[in-house]
Write a protein that holds these residues in place. Structure first.
Motif, PDB file in Angstrom:
ATOM      1  N   MET A 161       0.816  -1.215   0.000  1.00 30.87           N
ATOM      2  CA  MET A 161       0.000   0.000   0.000  1.00 30.87           C
ATOM      3  C   MET A 161       0.848   1.263   0.000  1.00 30.87           C
ATOM      4  N   SER A 162       1.900   1.285   0.834  1.00 31.14           N
ATOM      5  CA  SER A 162       2.744   2.482   0.888  1.00 31.14           C
ATOM      6  C   SER A 162       3.531   2.651  -0.403  1.00 31.14           C
ATOM      7  N   PHE A 163       4.002   1.549  -0.975  1.00 31.76           N
ATOM      8  CA  PHE A 163       4.755   1.615  -2.233  1.00 31.76           C
ATOM      9  C   PHE A 163       3.875   2.173  -3.347  1.00 31.76           C
ATOM     10  N   CYS A 164       2.644   1.670  -3.434  1.00 33.29           N
ATOM     11  CA  CYS A 164       1.721   2.160  -4.466  1.00 33.29           C
ATOM     12  C   CYS A 164       1.399   3.635  -4.268  1.00 33.29           C
ATOM     13  N   ALA A 165       1.158   4.043  -3.021  1.00 32.41           N
ATOM     14  CA  ALA A 165       0.799   5.437  -2.741  1.00 32.41           C
ATOM     15  C   ALA A 165       1.922   6.386  -3.115  1.00 32.41           C
ATOM     16  N   HIS A 166       3.157   5.991  -2.865  1.00 30.98           N
ATOM     17  CA  HIS A 166       4.306   6.844  -3.187  1.00 30.98           C
ATOM     18  C   HIS A 166       4.607   6.826  -4.684  1.00 30.98           C
ATOM     19  N   GLU A 167       4.747   5.641  -5.239  1.00 33.89           N
ATOM     20  CA  GLU A 167       5.221   5.524  -6.617  1.00 33.89           C
ATOM     21  C   GLU A 167       4.203   5.983  -7.655  1.00 33.89           C
ATOM     22  N   ILE A 168       2.912   5.878  -7.353  1.00 30.88           N
ATOM     23  CA  ILE A 168       1.916   6.318  -8.327  1.00 30.88           C
ATOM     24  C   ILE A 168       2.004   7.828  -8.547  1.00 30.88           C
ATOM     25  N   VAL A 169       2.502   8.553  -7.547  1.00 30.22           N
ATOM     26  CA  VAL A 169       2.721   9.996  -7.705  1.00 30.22           C
ATOM     27  C   VAL A 169       3.751  10.248  -8.803  1.00 30.22           C
ATOM     28  N   HIS A 170       4.769   9.407  -8.891  1.00 32.62           N
ATOM     29  CA  HIS A 170       5.792   9.567  -9.929  1.00 32.62           C
ATOM     30  C   HIS A 170       5.220   9.356 -11.333  1.00 32.62           C
ATOM     31  N   VAL A 171       4.196   8.522 -11.425  1.00 31.17           N
ATOM     32  CA  VAL A 171       3.536   8.337 -12.728  1.00 31.17           C
ATOM     33  C   VAL A 171       2.901   9.650 -13.179  1.00 31.17           C
TER      34      VAL A 171
END
Length: 295
Positions: A161-171
């Protein structure tokens, strides 16, 4: 009334179906089945025919610089089989159990950043060299690498969950043209903004950044004094993308960047516009000046 109710239910079904398609796990499930069928050594031919060739766009994104080719991936699987088994046994079930929660997080981030088009998350297995990558095309997660950071299903769920929340911002950053170039200040704001949005979406500081968050709170003035000396330089170490620096946690540039983003957002009368400015990051120095950050 019946027609309105049917239309409402139909609309909810459409939205739920659309949301479910943003978290795509079919590659990971297919890979898990392949390993189950091949309990001993696996060949490059099997990887190519059963995993890479029928793969989603996520596999295509992950192949050039991470999976590389079938021969390399087969070699990595055979050499580090325990990492892949752990990814299958712990991370994949946790990812599947978290689909609704992850989709809610993805929707929250999309709404916060005012994005009309959602970003897909592809869950798969790679060459044991990357936890994930983000581009304008979407986010790809490598489960065998995430397995290094979790021993239980609960830990795995939080990591996903934390990985998705952070990395999706980079998208979304990539889609605006905010890439990975620039000086230390720019990189710190780029990563710090992803942490800032992650905290907002999760409602808490994630385990991944907890150590640097706690250290930063105690040593903020000293860190800021040191950071100012080098923030206009292109050299990112030891502030970014680096291991521990003596007794200090790694990646303290993320935390400084987050603090500047928090200050910029706090002082802004128009919060929506502030988030857009931080997302696009067209001028890092103007963001810093506008934030008034000076602990």
């Amino acid at each position: 009334m019946k027609i309105k109710l049917i239309l409402s239910l139909f609309l909810i079904l459409i939205l739920q179906t659309s949301s479910a398609q943003d978290f795509i796990i079919e590659d990971a499930e297919r890979f898990a089945a392949i390993l189950k069928e091949n309990p001993d050594l696996i060949s490059a031919d099997i990887i190519k025919a059963k995993y890479l060739k029928p793969g989603t766009k996520g596999v295509k994104i992950f192949t050039p610089n991470r999976i590389r080719n079938a021969k390399n991936m087969a070699s990595m699987v055979n050499k580090y089989r325990s990492s892949y088994d752990k990814g299958i046994d712990i991370i994949l079930p946790s990812a599947k159990a978290s689909i609704d929660e992850v989709n809610e997080i993805l929707a929250n981030v999309q709404q916060l950043l005012g994005q009309k088009e959602s970003a897909p998350v592809y869950v798969l297995f790679g060459g044991n060299n990357s936890g994930g990558t983000a581009s304008g095309k979407g986010l790809v997660i490598g489960l065998e690498v995430l397995a290094r950071f979790a021993e239980t299903h609960e830990e795995a769920k939080k990591i996903v969950m934390s990985f998705c929340a952070h990395e999706i911002v980079h998208v979304y950053q990539a889609r605006t043209g905010n890439g990975g170039r620039g000086n230390l200040l720019h990189h710190s704001l780029r990563e710090g903004f992803a942490d800032f949005i992650e905290n907002m979406a999760l409602g808490e500081v994630s385990n991944a950044e907890k150590e640097r968050h706690e250290y930063g709170q105690v040593n903020e003035a000293q860190l800021w004094s040191e950071f100012q000396e080098v923030m206009d330089q292109k050299e990112l170490r030891p502030w970014m993308y680096d291991g521990r620096n003596g007794d200090r946690p790694a990646d303290l540039g993320y935390w400084i960047g987050k603090r500047i983003c928090e200050a910029y957002y706090a002082q802004a009368e128009d919060k929506v516009q502030a988030l857009q400015a931080l997302l696009r990051l067209e001028n890092a120095e103007e963001i810093l000046e506008g934030s008034g950050y000076n602990p």
